[in-house]
Design a protein around this motif. Structure first.
Motif, PDB file in Angstrom:
ATOM      1  N   MET A  30      21.137  27.048  28.948  1.00  0.00           N
ATOM      2  CA  MET A  30      21.433  26.206  30.084  1.00  0.00           C
ATOM      3  C   MET A  30      22.832  26.477  30.604  1.00  0.00           C
ATOM      4  N   ALA A  31      23.129  25.862  31.725  1.00  0.00           N
ATOM      5  CA  ALA A  31      24.420  26.097  32.339  1.00  0.00           C
ATOM      6  C   ALA A  31      25.542  25.593  31.459  1.00  0.00           C
ATOM      7  N   ALA A  32      26.738  26.184  31.673  1.00  0.00           N
ATOM      8  CA  ALA A  32      27.892  25.789  30.864  1.00  0.00           C
ATOM      9  C   ALA A  32      28.159  24.301  30.970  1.00  0.00           C
ATOM     10  N   GLN A  33      28.025  23.766  32.178  1.00  0.00           N
ATOM     11  CA  GLN A  33      28.319  22.353  32.339  1.00  0.00           C
ATOM     12  C   GLN A  33      27.287  21.487  31.649  1.00  0.00           C
ATOM     13  N   LEU A  34      26.048  21.984  31.539  1.00  0.00           N
ATOM     14  CA  LEU A  34      25.024  21.220  30.851  1.00  0.00           C
ATOM     15  C   LEU A  34      25.422  20.988  29.415  1.00  0.00           C
ATOM     16  N   ARG A  35      25.801  22.043  28.707  1.00  0.00           N
ATOM     17  CA  ARG A  35      26.146  21.885  27.315  1.00  0.00           C
ATOM     18  C   ARG A  35      27.495  21.209  27.146  1.00  0.00           C
ATOM     19  N   ALA A  36      28.416  21.452  28.070  1.00  0.00           N
ATOM     20  CA  ALA A  36      29.696  20.753  27.955  1.00  0.00           C
ATOM     21  C   ALA A  36      29.487  19.258  28.040  1.00  0.00           C
ATOM     22  N   ALA A  37      28.454  18.844  28.791  1.00  0.00           N
ATOM     23  CA  ALA A  37      28.163  17.425  28.915  1.00  0.00           C
ATOM     24  C   ALA A  37      27.707  16.814  27.612  1.00  0.00           C
ATOM     25  N   ARG A  38      27.387  17.648  26.625  1.00  0.00           N
ATOM     26  CA  ARG A  38      26.958  17.119  25.345  1.00  0.00           C
ATOM     27  C   ARG A  38      28.107  16.562  24.537  1.00  0.00           C
ATOM     28  N   ARG A  39      29.312  16.793  24.963  1.00  0.00           N
ATOM     29  CA  ARG A  39      30.441  16.190  24.268  1.00  0.00           C
ATOM     30  C   ARG A  39      30.446  14.708  24.636  1.00  0.00           C
ATOM     31  N   PRO A  40      30.108  13.828  23.701  1.00  0.00           N
ATOM     32  CA  PRO A  40      29.980  12.422  24.073  1.00  0.00           C
ATOM     33  C   PRO A  40      31.269  11.880  24.662  1.00  0.00           C
ATOM     34  N   GLY A  41      31.140  11.186  25.790  1.00  0.00           N
ATOM     35  CA  GLY A  41      32.319  10.642  26.436  1.00  0.00           C
ATOM     36  C   GLY A  41      32.377   9.132  26.360  1.00  0.00           C
ATOM     37  N   TRP A  59      26.746  33.024  22.743  1.00  0.00           N
ATOM     38  CA  TRP A  59      26.156  32.258  23.842  1.00  0.00           C
ATOM     39  C   TRP A  59      26.956  32.550  25.103  1.00  0.00           C
ATOM     40  N   HIS A  60      26.236  32.651  26.216  1.00  0.00           N
ATOM     41  CA  HIS A  60      26.899  32.948  27.487  1.00  0.00           C
ATOM     42  C   HIS A  60      27.750  31.785  27.974  1.00  0.00           C
ATOM     43  N   SER A  61      27.472  30.582  27.491  1.00  0.00           N
ATOM     44  CA  SER A  61      28.177  29.387  27.936  1.00  0.00           C
ATOM     45  C   SER A  61      29.178  28.951  26.875  1.00  0.00           C
ATOM     46  N   GLN A  62      30.102  28.048  27.274  1.00  0.00           N
ATOM     47  CA  GLN A  62      31.189  27.639  26.390  1.00  0.00           C
ATOM     48  C   GLN A  62      31.819  28.858  25.722  1.00  0.00           C
ATOM     49  N   LEU A  63      31.972  29.875  26.545  1.00  0.00           N
ATOM     50  CA  LEU A  63      32.554  31.147  26.116  1.00  0.00           C
ATOM     51  C   LEU A  63      33.955  31.250  26.717  1.00  0.00           C
ATOM     52  N   PRO A  64      34.977  31.466  25.894  1.00  0.00           N
ATOM     53  CA  PRO A  64      36.337  31.524  26.436  1.00  0.00           C
ATOM     54  C   PRO A  64      36.488  32.621  27.492  1.00  0.00           C
ATOM     55  N   ASN A  65      37.352  32.377  28.461  1.00  0.00           N
ATOM     56  CA  ASN A  65      37.547  33.341  29.543  1.00  0.00           C
ATOM     57  C   ASN A  65      38.005  34.696  29.036  1.00  0.00           C
ATOM     58  N   TRP A  66      38.727  34.683  27.916  1.00  0.00           N
ATOM     59  CA  TRP A  66      39.250  35.968  27.453  1.00  0.00           C
ATOM     60  C   TRP A  66      38.138  36.932  27.065  1.00  0.00           C
TER      61      TRP A  66
END
Length: 489
Positions: A1-12, A124-131
């Motif tokens: 899924m998109a990077a933002q999809l998985r980033a949203a899994r960090r409970p806020g 994984w293609h997502s939550q992958l550091p820019n470097w």
């Protein structure tokens, strides 16, 4: 899924109030012998283990500060998947500088509660550091191999399995274009598996993806990949079906799909199960959710190579669903007060246990038969329906994700849908979920997948896509459902 999809899994959500409330009685949902969620011998973990299986959950570092969440997790589940703590952006945010502290906390919790750990995820293609994405292609393979070797070596002997490569496919079954395919082509997957095996020969090695639970183009692509890897002698032990479902839309071909993968000589695991619905939850949807959970558990139990089920999160308050799917939630077995829902009872019954019905405030009054399969909407020709569409856009510098909710406001069900719309200039779709979206620009159509073809009268379905943009991050417009114009919802 998109990077933002998985980033949203960090409970806020703040959990302090829940921790305080636990002292007032919420722990009844997790204490052995204190009620249907924890009666002696009827916990999910005990029942699953009696059948040679497991029942797991996902936890994040922040979850560990909630006594309510940890009490349920430690009592009910025997497998834990770190939500974010083993992903590349956490473990190696800059080249060669590793941080295993967050992941170590999850592992320590698992050890203290006799739980195994699913390592998630090495590549994984997502939550992958820019470097990593910025590396010259000639340097990507070395960086990938070093990352895998260092992390898998650190956790050697402490994890049951690794999701070595996560979400490698687009919806049409083509391989995603990312830093790894650009540098190594499809061969990066075999290289990643071999590297992980060399670092920890005893860990089970998985490929993990979503929308591969039923028969279809994407699951066919995964099947062909696994078959090819097995023929090459590449070490692969299993395939993870993420299983992020919508109530009433669990694919009827789930069991058959599990069977064909296990026939290749690999295991299958249900890795990230949840079953979302519009909120506030209706009694009918909670009953359907229970049917869905029973069907998933029974489908896994029916195939010897299906090793277990893991839910993504413990309860509705710590679920990632509300943060990403607007208007949706109630996706787990535990309600907003961490009390068991009908879905919990259905899972227990499917595992061979017995329960008393949860209170009417948190579920329907009766549990479904564990042998029942997902219900289907009446089959009618896809000739169109009155409809409304709502959208939610989350944008960043040059990209965006857009969630689209389609509601059938007509008087009869639609079985098979095509939603046409117009993308703003400068936007280009790169991938999608819960629908096939094409072409990438201009006048675009989203077509249902096999498992979400039906939209009952008054019901809705949700799909989404990720797109690049050149400055205009506006929502799509001009929606028509099977040729009938939709209103804005």
């Amino acid at each position: 899924m998109a990077a933002q999809l998985r980033a949203a899994r960090r409970p806020g959500r703040a959990l302090a109030a829940l921790a305080l409330a636990a002292a007032g009685g919420l722990l009844a949902a997790a204490t052995v012998g204190s009620g249907p969620a924890g009666a002696a011998g009827t916990t999910l973990r005990d029942l699953a283990e009696a059948k040679g299986s497991y029942f797991g959950t996902a936890l994040t570092q922040s979850n560990l500060s909630s006594s309510t969440i940890t009490a349920i997790a430690g009592t009910q589940f025997d497998m834990v998947t770190p939500g974010n703590e083993m992903k590349w952006d956490t473990t190696e945010s800059s080249a060669g500088n590793f941080n295993f502290g967050p992941g170590d906390q999850i592992v320590s919790f698992a050890k203290a509660h006799s739980m195994r750990v699913r390592g998630h995820t090495l590549v994984w293609h997502s939550q992958l550091p820019n470097w990593v994405s910025s590396l010259p292609t000639a340097q990507v393979q070395a960086a990938m191999e070093n990352h895998i070797t260092t992390e898998a070596t650190h956790y050697k002997g402490q994890v049951y399995s690794w999701d070595v490569v996560n979400e490698p496919f687009n919806e049409d079954g083509s391989l995603r274009t990312d830093a790894f395919t650009n540098a190594m082509g499809s061969g990066y997957i075999a290289d990643a598996l071999r590297t992980a095996h060399a670092a920890d020969p005893n860990a089970k090695l998985y490929l993990n993806d979503y929308n591969i639970e039923g028969l279809g183009a994407k699951s066919d692509a995964m099947y062909q990949l696994v078959s090819s890897l097995k023929q090459q002698g590449v070490p692969i032990d299993g395939v993870g079906f993420e299983s992020h479902f919508i109530v009433g839309q669990v694919p009827s071909t789930l069991k058959a799909n599990i069977q064909r993968f296990t026939a290749l000589g690999v295991n299958v695991a249900i890795t990230e199960l949840d079953d979302r619905m519009p909120v506030p939850a209706s009694a009918a949807n909670l009953a359907q959710q229970a049917t869905d959970y029973a069907y998933v558990v029974n489908s896994c139990l029916a195939v010897s190579g299906c090793v277990g089920v893991s839910q993504w999160g413990v309860g509705d308050p710590d679920s990632w669903i509300p943060g990403f799917f607007s208007g949706y939630g109630a996706a787990t077995m535990y309600d907003d007060n961490y009390q068991p829902k009908a879905a919990y009872n259905a899972a227990v019954t499917a595992l061979g246990g017995s329960t008393s019905s949860p209170s009417p405030s948190s579920s329907s009054s009766a549990s479904p038969s564990p042998s029942s399969s997902p219900s289907s909407s009446p089959s009618v020709p896809p000739t169109g329906a009155a409809c409304k569409v709502s959208t939610q856009v989350s944008a960043w510098n040059t990209g965006l994700t857009e969630n689209v909710t389609v509601t059938n406001t007509g008087g009869s069900a639609v079985n098979g849908w095509k939603l046409a719309f117009t993308l703003p200039g400068g936007q280009s779709v790169t991938n999608a979920w819960n629908a096939t979206v094409s072409p990438a620009t201009g006048q675009v159509s989203a077509v249902n997948l096999a498992y979400n073809a039906a939209i009952p009268a008054g019901g809705s379905t949700t799909f989404g896509f990720q797109a690049n943009h050149t400055g205009n991050a506006a929502a799509a417009a001009g929606f028509t459902l099977n040729g009938v114009s939709c209103t804005a919802g």
